[in-house]
Design an enzyme around this catalytic site. Sequence first.
Site, PDB file in Angstrom:
ATOM      1  N   GLU A 255      90.216 118.551 117.763  1.00  0.00           N
ATOM      2  CA  GLU A 255      90.490 118.234 118.520  1.00  0.00           C
ATOM      3  C   GLU A 255      88.700 117.522 118.519  1.00  0.00           C
ATOM      4  O   GLU A 255      88.481 116.658 118.660  1.00  0.00           O
ATOM      5  CB  GLU A 255      90.558 119.088 119.856  1.00  0.00           C
ATOM      6  CG  GLU A 255      89.999 117.764 121.512  1.00  0.00           C
ATOM      7  CD  GLU A 255      91.356 117.164 121.059  1.00  0.00           C
ATOM      8  OE1 GLU A 255      90.724 115.476 121.220  1.00  0.00           O
ATOM      9  OE2 GLU A 255      92.242 117.120 121.931  1.00  0.00           O
ATOM     10  N   ASP A 259      87.625 113.330 118.231  1.00  0.00           N
ATOM     11  CA  ASP A 259      86.825 113.064 118.744  1.00  0.00           C
ATOM     12  C   ASP A 259      85.352 111.975 118.530  1.00  0.00           C
ATOM     13  O   ASP A 259      84.970 110.745 118.897  1.00  0.00           O
ATOM     14  CB  ASP A 259      86.646 113.542 120.198  1.00  0.00           C
ATOM     15  CG  ASP A 259      88.130 113.916 120.428  1.00  0.00           C
ATOM     16  OD1 ASP A 259      89.192 113.637 120.516  1.00  0.00           O
ATOM     17  OD2 ASP A 259      88.037 114.894 121.791  1.00  0.00           O
ATOM     18  N   SER A 446      95.402 111.993 121.998  1.00  0.00           N
ATOM     19  CA  SER A 446      94.024 112.812 121.330  1.00  0.00           C
ATOM     20  C   SER A 446      93.371 112.197 120.639  1.00  0.00           C
ATOM     21  O   SER A 446      91.827 111.421 120.293  1.00  0.00           O
ATOM     22  CB  SER A 446      93.929 114.285 121.056  1.00  0.00           C
ATOM     23  OG  SER A 446      94.209 114.847 121.582  1.00  0.00           O
TER      24      SER A 446
END
Length: 531
Positions: A255, A259, A446
């Site tokens: 994640e 990002d 995401s």
Amino acid sequence: MKFECILLLCLFGGALCRLRDGNGRMWVNLGRPSGDTELQITFAIKQTNPGWLEQKLRAVSYPDSPEYGNYMNFDKIAEYVHGRPESVQALVDALGEVGVGSERIDFTLGRDFAVVRIPVAAAERLFAADFSLFQHKEQTGWRVVRALDYTLPLSLVGHLDFVSGVSEFPRPNLVFPKLTKSENSLGVNPQSIDKDYNISGYVSTSPNNSQAIAGFLKQYFSPSDLKMFQETYNLPSDPIAKVVGENQPDDPGIEADLDVEYITATGRNVTTWFVSISKLANKGQEDFLSWIIEQVNTTDSPWVHSLSYGDHENSIPTDYQTRCDDEFKKFGISGRTILFASGDSGVGCKKSIFQPDWPACSPSITAVGGTVSLDEVWEDGGGGFSNTFGIPDYQKEAVEAYLNSGKAPPTKYFNASGRAYPDVSAFSVDFEIIYAGGREAVGGTSCAAPTFAGIVSILNDVRMKNGKSTLGFLNPLLYQTLKGQGFFDITKGKNSGGALFCRGFEAIPGWDPASGWGSPNFGLLKELVLQ
């Protein structure tokens, strides 16, 4: 992250408060901690003048308002909305009675939250509770001290919105990128995004421009992965400028790597922060509350925030959601943009009823849904209608048009009078990332949130260079002014229901609860945001 709780009895009148967490069965009671073990408990103190937040947010966020873009910083906001003095004093007195002095109490700028470092023995006296040490059955590194029930002192009745860090158990995040395998020779990468969204290699040059990624639950990023990603895709070298909190580069998470790689890929040369919160506390909600408290106490908090986390709305107490939305308003009033991934469970159908995701359905943030192309929605992208928040004025016209289109599912499945989401969308499948030194493909909203966030940042750069304010809270601009201008309209597909009789929401021309207004066309938006 799914946090299922059933409120059996919680009366802030000195009565028993018992929060039964469906996740509690995943935790093993290791016995009583020592009395001097320190807990961190957050008290949400009732605020003065709460109606002012809605009024001021509307004034500075609606493009037709004479106050549009006339923002104020968090310290100024605190002069208008702050903890009620009598409530602050009641809390200080109650803590003092159990031996907790002011040196253990950290107040926010407006003294509307108090983060208290309190020994177990004192907490047991304050709450008339028995605390135990719990360890997660699978994540053995996760240990928390909790009480299964507690009593709020009568002296604090009417002075608090909620107390956090006493009885709730944390769980893994519900919105999380999944490893995928692209069926195409190429997946989504910085070059394809640059071309498809008409970014044309735009690079920010405003020194005051800034953006941030929030990292929760021990999600860390690797600077070497980011460097390799930028080299692989011929991007400018753009390391993270500031890390707030803990980061362990040798233990990166998918994640966090995703990002930082994609917010810097679209928001090129924008000063980027990585804000890490990993306390495993606060309603089990990936430390949303800790993140909020930290940022509203940071007067130089970045202009754009991307958060790829969420939960089912019905698993979060209403008072917690409402207070968080009030805090989100403060970001908008200060000219800051908050973008949340809309979720990866479609409409989250359960017993033939759609289950909206929070905080994507919060009315004071912008929710980013998912697509697979420039005209088709991703079937697992989150979208729907809140059961907590009513439909805000800014989106009434767009939502009514969808409900009257003949394409909406029967309203017995969802709350047609609730806040509808997502507001916008972006690619969400087969994203190429560098993770642990190798190339991987991942999917989920995401991917969409940081991608869109970086584009908002370079739109802020366009405005800054022309002497204008940041965009701040986007939704009034999206719904009241642009109305789809500057976006690729997503008109194919639907988000899934996850059950035979839950067909989800169809994408149609204009706004819809599968793709919002669609995906950004930066080449058009950079002109439109100057008008």
